[in-house]
Scaffold this active site. Structure first.
Site, mmCIF file in Angstrom:
data_model
loop_
_atom_site.group_PDB
_atom_site.id
_atom_site.type_symbol
_atom_site.label_atom_id
_atom_site.label_comp_id
_atom_site.label_asym_id
_atom_site.label_seq_id
_atom_site.Cartn_x
_atom_site.Cartn_y
_atom_site.Cartn_z
ATOM 1 N N THR A 1 11.068 0.589 -3.988
ATOM 2 C CA THR A 1 11.347 0.985 -5.373
ATOM 3 C C THR A 1 12.824 1.271 -5.607
ATOM 4 O O THR A 1 13.555 1.604 -4.658
ATOM 5 C CB THR A 1 10.529 2.260 -5.686
ATOM 6 N N ASP A 2 13.230 1.177 -6.861
ATOM 7 C CA ASP A 2 14.613 1.559 -7.218
ATOM 8 C C ASP A 2 14.817 3.073 -7.131
ATOM 9 O O ASP A 2 15.948 3.552 -7.116
ATOM 10 C CB ASP A 2 14.983 1.050 -8.614
ATOM 11 N N TYR B 1 7.935 11.481 -3.758
ATOM 12 C CA TYR B 1 7.575 10.054 -3.718
ATOM 13 C C TYR B 1 8.777 9.211 -3.272
ATOM 14 O O TYR B 1 8.686 8.426 -2.315
ATOM 15 C CB TYR B 1 7.084 9.585 -5.098
ATOM 16 N N ALA C 1 0.849 -1.202 0.000
ATOM 17 C CA ALA C 1 0.000 0.000 0.000
ATOM 18 C C ALA C 1 0.880 1.246 0.000
ATOM 19 O O ALA C 1 1.795 1.369 0.816
ATOM 20 C CB ALA C 1 -0.901 0.014 1.229
#
Ligand code: NAD
Ligand code: DAU
Length: 360
Positions: A140-141, A166, A90
């Site tokens: 995430t990368d 983000y 999520a």
């Protein structure tokens, strides 16, 4: 973790109504009929239970509408359901939205993750369980920042250097996960994955947005000159990697996941134009004039590339989908799921599910 895989186990998958989460839920529900899979999702604009219509009646699947920021709700869920595993997807996931409204990203991605860690720590600290516990954080990368053209791909020891709100929020959540492992001994793993594509991706992201616009004859907005590079991975390959790491990864470790598949945005767009026009029986080049270069994204990372050797060597994972085939199939999926696309672009699924599950 392997010793436990034949036992009943209750796993909460957060964000299971989103793009990647729905593929992870589907995989776990089908592959592990002896597990109870609880999909915990707030159903934001990005969460859509239509993504899971084919599993909603499976006996080992359950949906719970809830916000990961609500610690008391999480505590009750862990107690009531005797949760022994978490796969945490999520999140607010779209970079452009984070540039417009960073606060919701800090709220969900940082404080939501922290609440989930705390609920797991309290419940697992106070209750012995039949299985080993695991908290798998899906990241995430983008936490590693941007690569130059000649730079080596990101590996697990690459320094964190996020640029967008983000990626800053995801980096912060990764740090909290490590802190809960190192400070409280929470059995955590983290995966950092590159750009995903495939069915059920919300059409605000590059690939489904392009497919939609090419079909409709609308301009295709390309930021800057389209020279930015992303490493694309089919979402089912990501779900398979999560499965491996959840079951066989080492506590406290992180694993990079990627496609070894770097493409400039403009080249991805040209490929999509070819595939969509072909599928729709249009003459070659029909949609070339839709390409529209627009103002660049603020802080736009130039290049991402993942070194996934650790995952390959330790757990034997490697992607099975080739980009050209995966992308063609993805185009065909969107063209044959017009109703799904219309529902998500109109937002009509939101009011439908709000009436079923309430507006919380
Ligand atoms: P998505 O935006 O499609 O789905 C996110 C899901 O989270 C939605 O179902 C939404 O309703 C739910 N959600 C949002 N806020 C919530 C809250 N407060 N409480 C409960 N549920 C909430 O995202 P995605 O693209 O499927 O990404 C899933 C995860 O994978 C994210 O953590 C993202 O950072 C990570 N990730 C994504 C990619 C990618 O290419 N999409 C690549 C690497 C990692
Ligand atoms: O790398 C993993 C990340 O990939 C995930 O963590 C994120 O959740 C996911 O959204 C994705 O982030 P990106 O920003 O790379 O994905 P997006 O599809 O938004 O953009 C891909 C590239 O295309 C990027 O360089 C920006 C560009 N782009 C995007 C859009 C939406 C355009 O040129 N035009 C567009 O309209």
């Amino acid at each position: 973790m392997t010793s436990c895989s034949q036992n009943t186990r209750t796993i909460v998958i957060t964000g299971g109504a989103g793009f990647i989460g729905s593929h992870v839920v589907r995989r776990f529900v089908h592959r592990y009929p002896h597990y109870r899979i609880i999909n915990l999702d707030k159903l934001t604009y990005a969460g859509n239970l239509e993504n899971l219509k084919d599993v909603e009646k499976e006996p080992n699947y359950q949906f719970v509408r809830g916000d990961i920021c609500e610690l008391d709700m999480l505590r009750n869920l862990f107690e009531k359901e005797k949760v022994d595993g978490v796969i945490h997807l999520a999140a607010e996931s779209h970079v452009d939205r984070s540039i417009r409204d960073p606060f919701v990203f800090a709220q969900t991605n940082v404080l939501g993750t922290l609440s989930l860690l705390q609920a797991a720590r309290e419940y697992w600290g106070n209750n012995e369980g039949p299985c080993e516990r695991r908290f798998h954080h899906v990241s995430t990368d983008e936490v590693y920042g941007a690569l130059g053209m000649g730079d080596e791909a990101f590996c697990e020891t690459t320094r964190y250097n996020p640029h967008s709100p983000y990626s800053a929020s995801k980096a912060s959540s990764d740090h909290f996960v490590r802190a809960y492992h190192d400070t409280y001994g929470l059995p955590t793993v983290i995966t950092n994955c590159s750009n995903n594509y495939g069915p059920y991706q919300f059409p605000e992201k590059l690939i489904p947005l392009c497919i939609h616009n090419i079909c409709e004859g609308l301009p295709i907005p390309i930021y800057g000159k389209g020279e930015n590079i992303r490493d694309w991975l089919h979402v089912e390959d990501h779900a398979a990697a999560i499965d491996e790491v959840f079951h066989r990864g080492k506590d406290g470790e992180s694993y990079n996941i990627g496609g070894i598949n770097e493409w400039k945005n403009i080249d991805v767009v040209r490929l999509l134009i070819r595939y969509v026009d072909e599928c729709l029986g249009r003459p070659v080049g029909t949609s070339d004039n839709l390409i529209t270069f627009i103002k660049d994204r603020a802080g736009h990372d130039l290049r991402y590339a993942i070194d996934a050797e650790k995952l390959r060597l330790e757990l034997g994972w490697s992607p099975v989908h080739t980009f050209e085939t995966g992308l063609r199939e993805t185009v065909q999926w969107y063209l044959s799921h017009d109703e799904w696309v219309q529902h998500v672009t109109s937002g009509s699924y939101e009011s439908y599910y709000a009436s079923m599950y309430g507006n919380s």
